[in-house]
Each structure stands twice: as C-alpha cells, then as structure tokens.
Motif scaffolding. Structure first.
Motif, PDB file in Angstrom:
ATOM      1  N   ALA A 194      36.787  35.951 -40.640  1.00  0.00           N
ATOM      2  CA  ALA A 194      37.685  35.371 -39.628  1.00  0.00           C
ATOM      3  C   ALA A 194      36.969  35.692 -38.146  1.00  0.00           C
ATOM      4  N   ASP A 195      36.613  36.880 -37.987  1.00  0.00           N
ATOM      5  CA  ASP A 195      36.004  37.202 -36.685  1.00  0.00           C
ATOM      6  C   ASP A 195      34.607  36.497 -36.576  1.00  0.00           C
ATOM      7  N   ALA A 196      33.934  35.790 -37.703  1.00  0.00           N
ATOM      8  CA  ALA A 196      32.509  35.118 -37.385  1.00  0.00           C
ATOM      9  C   ALA A 196      32.740  33.913 -36.241  1.00  0.00           C
ATOM     10  N   ALA A 197      31.490  33.408 -35.848  1.00  0.00           N
ATOM     11  CA  ALA A 197      31.518  32.029 -35.215  1.00  0.00           C
ATOM     12  C   ALA A 197      32.174  31.373 -36.172  1.00  0.00           C
ATOM     13  N   TRP A 198      32.762  29.947 -35.590  1.00  0.00           N
ATOM     14  CA  TRP A 198      33.545  28.956 -36.059  1.00  0.00           C
ATOM     15  C   TRP A 198      32.454  28.285 -37.161  1.00  0.00           C
ATOM     16  N   TYR A 199      31.490  28.075 -37.078  1.00  0.00           N
ATOM     17  CA  TYR A 199      30.721  27.383 -37.866  1.00  0.00           C
ATOM     18  C   TYR A 199      30.223  28.201 -39.237  1.00  0.00           C
ATOM     19  N   GLN A 200      30.455  29.554 -38.976  1.00  0.00           N
ATOM     20  CA  GLN A 200      30.129  30.446 -39.909  1.00  0.00           C
ATOM     21  C   GLN A 200      31.431  30.683 -40.915  1.00  0.00           C
ATOM     22  N   SER A 201      32.567  30.608 -40.071  1.00  0.00           N
ATOM     23  CA  SER A 201      33.994  30.507 -40.844  1.00  0.00           C
ATOM     24  C   SER A 201      34.219  29.348 -41.573  1.00  0.00           C
ATOM     25  N   ALA A 202      33.594  28.314 -41.142  1.00  0.00           N
ATOM     26  CA  ALA A 202      33.992  27.031 -41.635  1.00  0.00           C
ATOM     27  C   ALA A 202      33.115  26.729 -42.904  1.00  0.00           C
ATOM     28  N   TRP A 203      31.762  27.497 -42.973  1.00  0.00           N
ATOM     29  CA  TRP A 203      31.114  27.456 -44.267  1.00  0.00           C
ATOM     30  C   TRP A 203      31.681  28.754 -45.127  1.00  0.00           C
ATOM     31  N   THR A 204      32.168  29.731 -44.801  1.00  0.00           N
ATOM     32  CA  THR A 204      32.930  30.498 -45.808  1.00  0.00           C
ATOM     33  C   THR A 204      34.242  29.927 -46.283  1.00  0.00           C
ATOM     34  N   TRP A 205      34.763  29.153 -45.236  1.00  0.00           N
ATOM     35  CA  TRP A 205      35.853  28.485 -45.919  1.00  0.00           C
ATOM     36  C   TRP A 205      35.635  27.413 -46.764  1.00  0.00           C
ATOM     37  N   LEU A 206      34.697  26.674 -46.608  1.00  0.00           N
ATOM     38  CA  LEU A 206      34.037  25.654 -47.727  1.00  0.00           C
ATOM     39  C   LEU A 206      33.672  26.213 -49.165  1.00  0.00           C
ATOM     40  N   GLN A 207      33.001  27.361 -48.692  1.00  0.00           N
ATOM     41  CA  GLN A 207      32.505  28.228 -49.974  1.00  0.00           C
ATOM     42  C   GLN A 207      33.702  28.560 -51.146  1.00  0.00           C
ATOM     43  N   ALA A 208      34.781  28.931 -50.292  1.00  0.00           N
ATOM     44  CA  ALA A 208      36.110  29.551 -50.971  1.00  0.00           C
ATOM     45  C   ALA A 208      36.859  28.490 -51.624  1.00  0.00           C
ATOM     46  N   TYR A 209      36.910  27.214 -50.906  1.00  0.00           N
ATOM     47  CA  TYR A 209      37.844  26.339 -51.453  1.00  0.00           C
ATOM     48  C   TYR A 209      37.151  25.357 -52.269  1.00  0.00           C
ATOM     49  N   MET A 210      35.847  25.354 -52.391  1.00  0.00           N
ATOM     50  CA  MET A 210      35.207  24.402 -53.276  1.00  0.00           C
ATOM     51  C   MET A 210      34.662  25.013 -54.325  1.00  0.00           C
ATOM     52  N   LYS A 211      34.996  26.298 -54.752  1.00  0.00           N
ATOM     53  CA  LYS A 211      34.944  26.834 -56.141  1.00  0.00           C
ATOM     54  C   LYS A 211      35.468  25.944 -57.224  1.00  0.00           C
ATOM     55  N   PRO A 212      34.925  25.453 -58.276  1.00  0.00           N
ATOM     56  CA  PRO A 212      35.428  24.603 -59.224  1.00  0.00           C
ATOM     57  C   PRO A 212      36.564  25.063 -59.970  1.00  0.00           C
ATOM     58  N   VAL A 213      37.807  24.241 -59.896  1.00  0.00           N
ATOM     59  CA  VAL A 213      38.907  24.450 -60.745  1.00  0.00           C
ATOM     60  C   VAL A 213      38.740  23.511 -62.025  1.00  0.00           C
ATOM     61  N   ARG A 214      38.816  24.194 -63.199  1.00  0.00           N
ATOM     62  CA  ARG A 214      38.646  23.547 -64.322  1.00  0.00           C
ATOM     63  C   ARG A 214      40.008  22.561 -64.559  1.00  0.00           C
TER      64      ARG A 214
END
Length: 370
Positions: free
Chosen positions: A193-213
């Motif tokens: 949350a405290d990181a730069a916007w592009y780092q936060s965006a990448w972290t968010w993408l990694q979190a929500y693009m985890k595959p759901v079976r």
C-alpha cells in the motif's frame, strides 16, 4: 398444410433489407432510395452430402452455424454494395442537378456565348459522373473481400475479448475479493500500500489474478456477466438510428416467417398481424449457449487462468454444436413446455433486437421469401 408450407425457413436482417433462407436456397432483397427493390437469389449446396461426417451430431451443428455466419456476411456485403451504389448515384445526380441550375442561371443573364458552354457542361458532367460512379462501384467491389475478411477478424477478436476474456477475469477478481468458494486469499500488505502506484498496481494484479478453479457457481457468475455485456451492447446499438432500421427489418423478417409457418398468403396485411418475436430466432439460441457453457466449463477446468481462458476459446465450436442439438430436439414440438421455457428468455431479449416494421419493410421481407 401443403408440403411447400412445411419447408422450414429462417432469415436475417441486412442493410435496408432482409435475407431469407430455405434448406436448398437463399435470397436477399434490399430497398433502394428510389423505392425499388433489388434482389439476389442463389442455390445452397448441401454440405452433409459432400462431407458425410457433418451428419454426426454436434459436428453438424458447428458446420451449420459456421455456414450460416458466412452466408450472413455474404448477404450483408450484397446489401452494403447496393447502399454504396445508391449513395454514389445520389451524389452524381445531385451534382448534375447543381450544374443544370447553373446553366439556367447563366441563360437568364443573356450571356449567349457563355451559355453555349455552360449548357454543354451538364451533359459532359453527367457522363463523367456516371463513369466516376462505375469506377467507385468497381473499386468498392474489388475491396469487398478484403473488407469482409478484416471485419470477420476484428469481430472474432472483439467477441473473444468481450465475451470470454473479460468475464473470466472479472469473475476471478470477484471470487478472490469476496473470498467465495475455494478462491485464494488476495494477501494485501502495508508495504504494497505504501509503494509507488505502479508497484501497487502490479502487486494488486498478482493478487487478484491468482487462478480460481472454476466451479458451477463460478461459471454461473461468469455467464451472468457475459450476458450482461451482451445486453448492454445490444441496448447501446439499439440507440443508433441505422441499427434501429436493421432491427425494424429484423421484426419484418420474423412476421413474414410467422405468416409462412401459419400457411397464410404472403401479404403485408397478413404479416402485420403476427408478433415480431420468434422462438427460433438466434437470440434464443444465444441463451441456450450461455446455459450449455456454464455446464461444460464446470466439467472441463484447470488450475491455470491461462489454460481456462484457452480452453473456453477452443470449446466454442463444441458449445455451439451442443446448443444446436438442444434447440433442434426442443424444437420438434414447439408447443411443448420445455421449448417454451428454453426460448422464453430469448423472446424477452427480442424486445431489444426487434422493432415494429413499416409496411414497406414487410414488403421487402415478403419479396425475399417469395
């Protein structure tokens, strides 16, 4: 009812016209700006006779749908060519009329020498206008194939993106966000949350693009989102004046098919009495496609988001083939409760995809069927 009336016909709205299809032939009728109707009719080859494998259930459905799509594009190209020629002829006629007015104005001034040249100009211009129109028409026809191919590729890309990729990604995000089913945890951290916007965006993408079976509930939500996109797209298109005209011709096609199926004489008065929503419309087919896809995607699933996406694209012909068989089986007794239940959502949706046609539009649809 005579044997002729037992022939199953269907159709499609095109630009200022209607395409009607019977088992062994099709015809397109288009209304020109001068009120006349131009048409084109051709026989249809029976692919199952040439390729017996296409008689196999599911495979035959995929073949029929692909052939129908190509035939529909061919009919649209014909109507577009008529509209293009109409526009060119209209521009040439308008420019000729302007030149004639100039000639009359010059004659009124009494400038005889000038008038002799100006009066000659309209004739020359009219001739050159016709030649230019022919050249434009020829160039338009030459580019029709390339334009059609480009349109098909763009449509395929757009549909895959809007109706497969985006719904799958949105459903994946929703399941992780709300923690539904067996969805993995997003795992947010204060450092992200405290990181730069592009780092936060990448972290968010990694979190929500985890595959759901995918489960049945997952695919049901995915199907609802897909259908929501479809309804929004149809509603948006229905606000455009040109699309409104196409939807009116869609209504004319349905009313004419109803008249044929009832064994009535093909007249505007008879067609006008029938509803504009038809149970065998492709709109009803799309609803069946959504239900079949929910079931099939619940059976064939992976723990990889990419594999789930690719499998959904690869299964499109299979889903289409199975849906065709379902409609075919249910349609054998159109008065049955199963058929009515299956086609009811499609009937509701046709309130968006059809509009009440004018008598002139009914006349075009009847002309195509005849």
């Amino acid at each position: 009812m005579s044997q002729e009336k037992e022939i199953i016909v269907g159709g499609q709205a095109v630009i200022e016209g209607v395409m009607m299809r019977a088992p062994n032939s099709y015809a397109v009728a288009v209304r020109k700006q001068d009120g006349s109707i131009v048409s084109k009719a051709e026989p249809l080859p029976k692919l199952s006779d040439k390729y017996p494998i296409l008689k196999v259930p599911v495979l035959r459905g995929s073949a029929v749908l692909i052939h129908s799509m190509l035939l529909g594009i061919k009919a649209l190209n014909f109507s577009a060519t008529v509209a293009f020629d109409d526009q060119v002829e209209g521009e040439a006629a308008a420019e000729t009329a302007t030149a004639n007015k100039a000639a009359k104005a010059a004659a009124a001034t009494g400038a005889l020498a000038t008038t002799a040249h100006v009066i000659e100009a309209p004739t020359q211009f009219a001739t050159s206008g016709k030649l230019e129109a022919k050249e434009k028409s020829a160039s338009g026809s030459a580019g029709a194939t390339a334009t059609a191919a480009g349109s098909i590729l763009f449509a395929l890309f757009f549909n895959v993106l809007l109706f497969i990729v985006l719904p799958l990604l949105l459903t994946n995000v929703l399941f992780i966000y709300f923690g539904w089913g067996n969805a993995p945890q997003a795992g947010h951290s204060q450092a992200a949350a405290d990181a730069a916007w592009y780092q936060s965006a990448w972290t968010w993408l990694q979190a929500y693009m985890k595959p759901v079976r995918p489960s049945f509930a997952f695919n049901l939500v995915d199907g609802v989102i897909r259908m929501g996109f479809f309804i929004m797209m149809i509603f948006t298109f229905s606000r455009l004046n040109d699309i409104k005209r196409v939807f009116e011709y869609h209504g004319a096609e349905h009313k004419t098919v109803f008249t044929w199926e009832q064994g009535e004489e093909l007249t505007v008065a008879n067609a006008r009495r029938h509803p504009r929503q038809h149970p065998r419309c492709g709109t009803s087919f799309l609803m069946v496609v959504m239900l079949v896809s929910v079931v099939l995607f619940s059976i064939i699933k992976f723990d990889s988001l990419l594999l789930n996406m690719l499998s959904r694209i690869a299964l499109i012909p299979v889903i289409a083939g199975i849906s065709y068989e379902v409609i075919r089986a249910a349609g054998k007794k159109e008065s049955g409760a199963v058929f009515r239940l299956m086609t009811l959502p499609g009937i509701w949706l046709q309130n968006l995809t059809t509009r009440e046609p004018s008598d002139d539009q009914l006349e075009v649809a009847i002309y195509a069927l005849k």
